[in-house]
Design an enzyme around this catalytic site. Structure first.
Site, short mmCIF file in Angstrom:
data_model
loop_
_atom_site.label_atom_id
_atom_site.label_comp_id
_atom_site.label_asym_id
_atom_site.label_seq_id
_atom_site.Cartn_x
_atom_site.Cartn_y
_atom_site.Cartn_z
N SER A 1 8.49 4.09 0.08
CA SER A 1 7.42 3.39 -0.61
C SER A 1 7.54 3.57 -2.12
O SER A 1 7.46 2.60 -2.88
CB SER A 1 6.08 3.92 -0.12
OG SER A 1 5.03 3.23 -0.75
N SER B 1 0.87 -1.16 0.00
CA SER B 1 0.00 0.00 0.00
C SER B 1 0.91 1.22 0.00
O SER B 1 1.75 1.37 0.90
CB SER B 1 -0.90 -0.02 1.24
OG SER B 1 -1.88 0.98 1.12
N GLU B 2 0.77 2.08 -1.00
CA GLU B 2 1.82 3.09 -1.24
C GLU B 2 1.88 4.18 -0.16
O GLU B 2 2.81 4.97 -0.16
CB GLU B 2 1.70 3.68 -2.64
CG GLU B 2 0.46 4.54 -2.89
CD GLU B 2 -0.65 3.73 -3.54
OE1 GLU B 2 -0.69 2.50 -3.36
OE2 GLU B 2 -1.51 4.35 -4.21
N ASN B 3 0.92 4.21 0.74
CA ASN B 3 1.05 5.15 1.85
C ASN B 3 2.02 4.62 2.92
O ASN B 3 2.27 5.31 3.91
CB ASN B 3 -0.32 5.46 2.48
CG ASN B 3 -1.06 4.21 2.93
OD1 ASN B 3 -1.03 3.20 2.27
ND2 ASN B 3 -1.70 4.30 4.07
#
Lengths: 218, 232
Positions: A88, A46-48
């Site tokens: 990320s 999850s890119e967060n």
């Protein structure tokens, strides 16, 4: 019958391989997580700032500090790790993520994608999509074949502002599975009961049809 | 060296009209709630805000947008805020939308003392307009610049009196990057402890980057999308 959103996700899940690190975009792509084959080890990014995204929390166990890129409450799994946004996108840019699945408003026959802006109407922003499509090794787009007016979203060239160029490898729409090849959209499979003629009529970009096209089995 | 201030009002007291601010957080997760409330109370105007999102209509940076305190937003995704979209489409608000990884790395570059870097994000799109393009290994990359911000305002889980910070879960997001990038960095924390109490191996932001720190209060930590599953 065209595929439901769940069936699109189910079909995309067949592209997963054991050991894959996968980034799933918002919308239909998120549903792919529900169809990871039992026993297959797939790590969701999850890119967060999370590797190892788990399912939604049980009611009453929501943690406001633990969300996915769609701002939904989620959980971790054994082996999960948190990191900052630069790391990320560092792992994304460096090609460590094996597969990216995202939605699209338009895809062109050479693999360009548009999914972030409709000039004068909708400006939500690109979020992480431009970073993902610029660097991902393998990009599958989950989308509807046509817009609500029935107009094709698989085009000779995108009309909306681009998110990335020559990057989409495969499309799973409600009507068909297609590869993006140097010659155009290559039809691989069709939704049960949907004819090649219907797919041809609803694909504005160049469509390659070779031999018998099997139905997607469920 | 005393970095500890009494609260948000004191921490932001010298932020004046026209300042360039970085605000940590992803969505409403890990946002500096106390400092945003103090900025609204102070009625400081014409701000440029660098933040991944713009809050929602009645929380986060949305509170500052409602009071028309923001002249320009630099963000990657603003889809959760109807007032934002209205101000943008009507031309009241300037907006620069940039890819999320580019946003993060422009913060990181500032904190690492690097003026610029190359990234493939946005090649062939309107993001590339006016930017230098260089080929590396036959692939195109855009030149992107480090941010230059007057103040960075971040939220951490724990901090100590020397300004060392530890973040919790995905509330980390942009906070450590922005903490490194401000000319003045303000950190609000849920729990402020004496220097020496945090494990040196577990600190995410070294205190050298942090100029002011305070223990915040009454964190709402609003959830944007409450998604749950039922127990069997």
């Amino acid at each position: 019958m065209s595929l439901t959103k769940e069936q699109i996700a189910q079909r995309i899940a067949r592209e997963l391989k054991d050991g894959y690190y996968v980034n799933l975009g918002i919308g239909i792509p998120t549903l792919v997580a529900n169809y990871i084959p039992a026993g297959m080890n797939v790590v969701l990014q999850s890119e967060n700032g999370l590797l190892g995204m788990g399912p939604f929390p049980f009611e009453g166990e929501e943690d406001p500090d633990l969300i996915n890129a769609g701002k939904q409450t989620i959980t971790t799994v054994p082996g999960s790790v948190f990191f900052d946004s630069a790391m990320s996108f560092g792992m994304i840019r460096a090609g460590k993520v094996n597969l990216t699945v995202l939605g699209a408003m338009e895809v062109s026959e050479n693999g360009d994608i548009a999914n972030w802006k409709i000039p004068g109407k909708m400006v939500k922003g690109m979020g992480g999509a431009m970073d993902l499509v610029a660097s991902a090794r393998n990009i599958i787009v989950a989308m509807m074949h046509t817009n609500p007016k029935g107009e094709s979203k698989l085009l000779p060239a995108c009309t909306l502002p681009l998110t990335g160029v020559r990057c989409v490898k495969k499309i799973v729409s409600d009507l068909a599975v297609l590869d993006v090849t140097p010659g155009g959209f290559k039809l691989l499979e069709r939704a049960p009961g949907v004819s090649v003629e219907e797919i041809k009529a609803k694909t504005a970009g160049k469509l390659i049809v070779e031999g018998d096209i099997p139905e997607i089995g469920f | 060296m005393n970095k500890v201030v009494a609260g948000a009002d004191e921490a932001i007291k010298d932020i004046s009209d026209g300042a360039v601010l970085m605000l940590g957080g992803f969505g409403l997760c890990g946002i500096p709630e106390n400092s945003i409330a103090a900025l609204v109370k102070k009625k400081v105007n014409n701000l440029t805000c660098i933040s991944n999102n713009a809050g929602v209509d009645d929380f986060g940076i949305g509170l500052m947008l409602k009071e028309k305190q923001v002249k320009k937003m630099i963000s990657s995704y603003v889809g959760e805020n109807a007032e934002f979209e209205r101000q943008l489409l009507s031309g009241e608000l300037q907006v620069e939308l940039i890819p999320q990884g580019t946003l993060a790395t422009r913060c990181m570059a500032a904190g690492y003392g690097m003026p610029a870097f190359f990234t493939p994000a946005g090649v062939g799109t309107e993001v590339a307009e006016g930017k230098e393009i260089r080929l590396f290994n036959e692939k195109e990359y855009l030149l992107e610049m480090a941010f230059d911000a007057d103040f960075a305002i971040v939220k951490a889980w724990k901090g100590d009196t020397d300004g060392n910070l530890v973040y919790k879960e995905t509330a980390r997001n942009f906070n450590p990057l922005m903490a490194m990038a401000g000319k003045i960095t303000i950190a609000e924390v849920e729990e402020l402890v004496p220097a020496g109490e945090l494990d040196p191996d577990a600190i995410h932001t070294p205190g050298i980057y942090v100029h002011r720190i305070f223990q915040g209060s009454n964190y709402e930590k609003r959830i944007e999308q409450r998604t749950v599953r039922k127990k069997n």
